[in-house]
Design an enzyme around this catalytic site. Sequence first.
Site, mmCIF file in Angstrom:
data_model
loop_
_atom_site.group_PDB
_atom_site.id
_atom_site.type_symbol
_atom_site.label_atom_id
_atom_site.label_comp_id
_atom_site.label_asym_id
_atom_site.label_seq_id
_atom_site.Cartn_x
_atom_site.Cartn_y
_atom_site.Cartn_z
ATOM 1 N N SER A 1 -33.512 37.180 -6.431
ATOM 2 C CA SER A 1 -34.205 37.297 -5.155
ATOM 3 C C SER A 1 -35.580 36.655 -5.234
ATOM 4 O O SER A 1 -36.234 36.692 -6.281
ATOM 5 C CB SER A 1 -34.344 38.773 -4.762
ATOM 6 O OG SER A 1 -35.143 38.911 -3.599
ATOM 7 N N SER A 2 -35.992 36.092 -4.109
ATOM 8 C CA SER A 2 -37.335 35.535 -4.025
ATOM 9 C C SER A 2 -38.345 36.584 -3.576
ATOM 10 O O SER A 2 -39.546 36.330 -3.568
ATOM 11 C CB SER A 2 -37.348 34.359 -3.046
ATOM 12 O OG SER A 2 -36.969 34.805 -1.746
ATOM 13 N N LYS B 1 -34.339 41.825 -9.389
ATOM 14 C CA LYS B 1 -32.970 41.862 -8.869
ATOM 15 C C LYS B 1 -32.149 40.733 -9.496
ATOM 16 O O LYS B 1 -32.569 39.582 -9.530
ATOM 17 C CB LYS B 1 -32.977 41.706 -7.349
ATOM 18 C CG LYS B 1 -31.627 41.936 -6.674
ATOM 19 C CD LYS B 1 -31.806 41.955 -5.157
ATOM 20 C CE LYS B 1 -30.518 42.384 -4.459
ATOM 21 N NZ LYS B 1 -29.484 41.349 -4.551
ATOM 22 N N THR C 1 0.839 -1.198 0.000
ATOM 23 C CA THR C 1 0.000 0.000 0.000
ATOM 24 C C THR C 1 0.873 1.246 0.000
ATOM 25 O O THR C 1 0.546 2.255 -0.631
ATOM 26 C CB THR C 1 -0.913 0.004 1.244
ATOM 27 O OG1 THR C 1 -1.867 -1.046 1.115
ATOM 28 C CG2 THR C 1 -1.636 1.334 1.404
#
Length: 478
Positions: A316-317, A322, A139
Amino acid sequence: MMTREESDSIGTMQVPEKAYYGVQALRARNNFHITGRPLHTEFIRNLVRIKKAAAMTNMAAHVLDESIGGAIIKACDEIISGKLHQAFIVDAIQGGAGTSANMNANEVIANRAIEILGGRKGDYSIVHPNDHVNMAQSTNDVIPCAGKLTMMGLLPRLIEELERLQKAFSDKAVEFDDVVKMGRTQLQDAVPIRLGQSFEAYANVVGRDISRLKGLKKDLRALNIGATAVGTAINVNPVYLFQIIKNINLICGTDCYQADDLFDATQNLDCFVHVSGALKTCASSLSKICNDLRLLSSGPHAGLGEINLPPKQNGSSIMPGKINPVIPEVVSQVAFNVIGNDVTVTMAAEAGQLELNAFEPVIFYKIFESIDTLGGAVTTLIDNCVLGITANRDRCRRLVETSSALATALCPSLGYKLSAEIAKKALSTGIPVRQIVLEEGLMTQEQLDRCLNLKDMTQPGHLVEYRKIGAGKSEKTE
């Protein structure tokens, strides 16, 4: 679900009968519910490429049976082509320095090779994950080599996108070369600058990032393959030790070389800190540029508003109409993550002890993520932002002409003190600098036009040239 019984040094477990992974990968999956993300696809491929190269080399050394070796190579080719990746079930972050990932690969390859030879999965008397697939490996040399090969494979896409970004900025620099705007230092009006000069500066910093990233290959080419556990090459035959690099390069299309000091290359991970540092620098540069783009496009009426970014989605909600600068915003967020990843990489590299660093899994997880996400960020920055940027030419000129900062250009002819008084008056009254100078008879129209030529003011050395011309200082000059 039908199962088969497999055993290891810990004990026995029931493994799904149809699974290509084995007991060690299953234990790792149960132990490491960390990120929920699998090993990187390219990392899987490079792990398997190393296994293929090892089988070829061991066959050439006549220590691996031809039929077994041939089946291993065929199984490796299938995985490299994209098959069986769902059988790699270990988490990207795992304990054990990557042993789980290495054994997952060994088991998948062994079980597919067993099938190729006509046996049933789990019958390791036909092909054994450790004795055959992992022959002459550890490994501790396989995992770091796979990590380096993966980074070398991922970086070119990022570099290619950065080269596109550099060209996009250079093209905008030409497009905006005639746009004079107000330069700002510490967010305050300073002296005029051409918008094209700003964009050319962006192109140049990206160019330096490209050079730094291209230079990483020098460190990544040095592999510790053949070192096995600590650098002593225990359990490795001489043919393998001197031929494995050749076969890795043949399979991977690379020009790697075996590290001069296998002990150093096994225990010290400074090369990965270097890689991560270059990615962090690039991320920092990109985020600074995006800060500028957001500021320059702010408003559009109550901010600077000197450039327009292409609108991409509603911002924007609650606020109709915007539009937010979402592309620069996402690039900066990627940059924040990359910078955080660099801290992780640095801490992990520092935390190694003695002959091995156990923390390569998290190092690779973070570096691969940084390369991939930076590439995606640059792509969207180019295609969804930079190519569509336009200049508000009239606003740029108006802001320059009404700025009190123009008084700086008067210093060579009127002196600093008088120029400062003019600037103060312009700031307090709103009367343009040009009008104040003419009203107070400090310069003639011709002298003032020469002194306050906006295009000339953005040319390096303009003030020196103006001193040679001479503006005829007023009696009020200091």
